[in-house]
Design a protein around this motif. Structure first.
Motif, PDB file in Angstrom:
ATOM      1  N   PHE A  25      12.393 -55.279-123.606  1.00 30.30           N
ATOM      2  CA  PHE A  25      12.899 -53.962-123.802  1.00 30.30           C
ATOM      3  C   PHE A  25      14.221 -53.947-123.692  1.00 30.30           C
ATOM      4  O   PHE A  25      15.156 -54.508-122.919  1.00 30.30           O
ATOM      5  N   SER A  40      17.070 -48.430-121.784  1.00 29.68           N
ATOM      6  CA  SER A  40      16.627 -49.643-122.781  1.00 29.68           C
ATOM      7  C   SER A  40      14.952 -49.040-123.143  1.00 29.68           C
ATOM      8  O   SER A  40      13.909 -49.578-122.662  1.00 29.68           O
ATOM      9  N   SER A  41      14.967 -48.231-124.258  1.00 25.89           N
ATOM     10  CA  SER A  41      13.904 -47.469-124.483  1.00 25.89           C
ATOM     11  C   SER A  41      13.280 -48.212-125.882  1.00 25.89           C
ATOM     12  O   SER A  41      12.245 -48.192-126.104  1.00 25.89           O
ATOM     13  N   VAL A  43      11.524 -51.265-127.734  1.00 21.57           N
ATOM     14  CA  VAL A  43      10.423 -52.323-127.382  1.00 21.57           C
ATOM     15  C   VAL A  43      10.567 -53.412-128.482  1.00 21.57           C
ATOM     16  O   VAL A  43      10.324 -52.870-129.559  1.00 21.57           O
ATOM     17  N   GLN A  57      11.689 -48.118-132.042  1.00 23.60           N
ATOM     18  CA  GLN A  57      12.544 -47.282-131.569  1.00 23.60           C
ATOM     19  C   GLN A  57      12.296 -45.768-131.817  1.00 23.60           C
ATOM     20  O   GLN A  57      12.968 -44.988-131.964  1.00 23.60           O
ATOM     21  N   GLN A  62      10.191 -45.034-123.301  1.00 20.35           N
ATOM     22  CA  GLN A  62       9.659 -46.628-123.545  1.00 20.35           C
ATOM     23  C   GLN A  62       8.235 -46.691-123.786  1.00 20.35           C
ATOM     24  O   GLN A  62       8.068 -47.607-124.601  1.00 20.35           O
ATOM     25  N   ASN A  65       7.018 -45.763-127.128  1.00 25.02           N
ATOM     26  CA  ASN A  65       7.790 -46.832-127.983  1.00 25.02           C
ATOM     27  C   ASN A  65       6.744 -48.121-128.194  1.00 25.02           C
ATOM     28  O   ASN A  65       6.416 -48.800-128.896  1.00 25.02           O
ATOM     29  N   ARG A  66       6.354 -48.439-126.525  1.00 28.85           N
ATOM     30  CA  ARG A  66       5.656 -49.469-126.159  1.00 28.85           C
ATOM     31  C   ARG A  66       4.268 -49.577-126.870  1.00 28.85           C
ATOM     32  O   ARG A  66       3.950 -50.433-127.623  1.00 28.85           O
TER      33      ARG A  66
END
Length: 131
Positions: A25, A40-41, A43, A57, A62, A65-66
Motif C-alpha cells: 500500500f 496510503s490508499s 494498492v 488508485q 484502500q 482499491n485492493r
C-alpha cells in the motif's frame, strides 16, 4: 486481510496462490490534494512468477482499491493463460494443415501444373556453338 471469495476462486482456477503475490500500500499521486498525499490508499500488486504488476488508485478507499487491483491481476493472469492456450492450439493447427493429405482436386491441379512445366522445359533445346 482475507481476499473476497470470488477472487480466491479465480486465483485457484488459475492455479495461482495468493502467497505468490506481493502486496503493498503506497501513497497516491495526482489530483486529490492533501488527502491523497497523506494516505496510503494506492494498492500495488506484483505476481512474482510472471512479473505482472498492477497498481490501482481508482477510489479513495484502500479496501475498494485492493479489490479492484486483485480483479485486474486476475484478469491479466487469465488473459496470459488464454494467450498461451491459443498459441498451443495455433501451433497444433498449423502442423495439422502442413501434414494433411491433399484433396483430389489439389492433387490433380498440381499434377497438371507439373505436366505443363515439363512440356515447357522439353521445348527448350541446347544452344549450339555455331549459332
Amino acid at each position: 486481510m482475507a481476499l473476497p471469495t470470488q477472487i480466491a476462486v479465480r486465483l485457484e482456477a488459475l492455479g495461482t496462490n495468493s502467497a505468490e503475490v506481493e502486496e503493498r500500500f503506497v501513497r497516491g499521486s495526482g489530483p486529490g490534494g492533501q488527502k491523497i498525499n497523506k494516505t496510503s490508499s494506492t494498492v500495488w500488486l506484483l505476481h512474482r512468477p510472471t512479473g505482472i504488476e498492477v497498481r490501482c488508485q481508482r477510489e479513495r478507499s484502500q479496501a475498494a482499491n485492493r479489490e479492484w487491483a486483485w480483479k485486474e491481476l486476475c484478469r491479466k493472469l487469465e488473459s496470459r493463460q488464454r494467450a498461451a492456450r491459443a498459441e498451443v492450439t495455433a501451433a497444433r493447427e498449423a502442423e495439422r494443415r502442413r501434414t494433411r493429405q491433399k484433396s483430389r482436386g489439389q492433387k490433380a491441379r498440381m499434377v497438371e501444373s507439373k505436366h505443363r512445366r515439363a512440356k515447357q522445359k522439353a521445348r527448350r533445346g541446347r544452344v549450339s556453338e555455331s549459332e
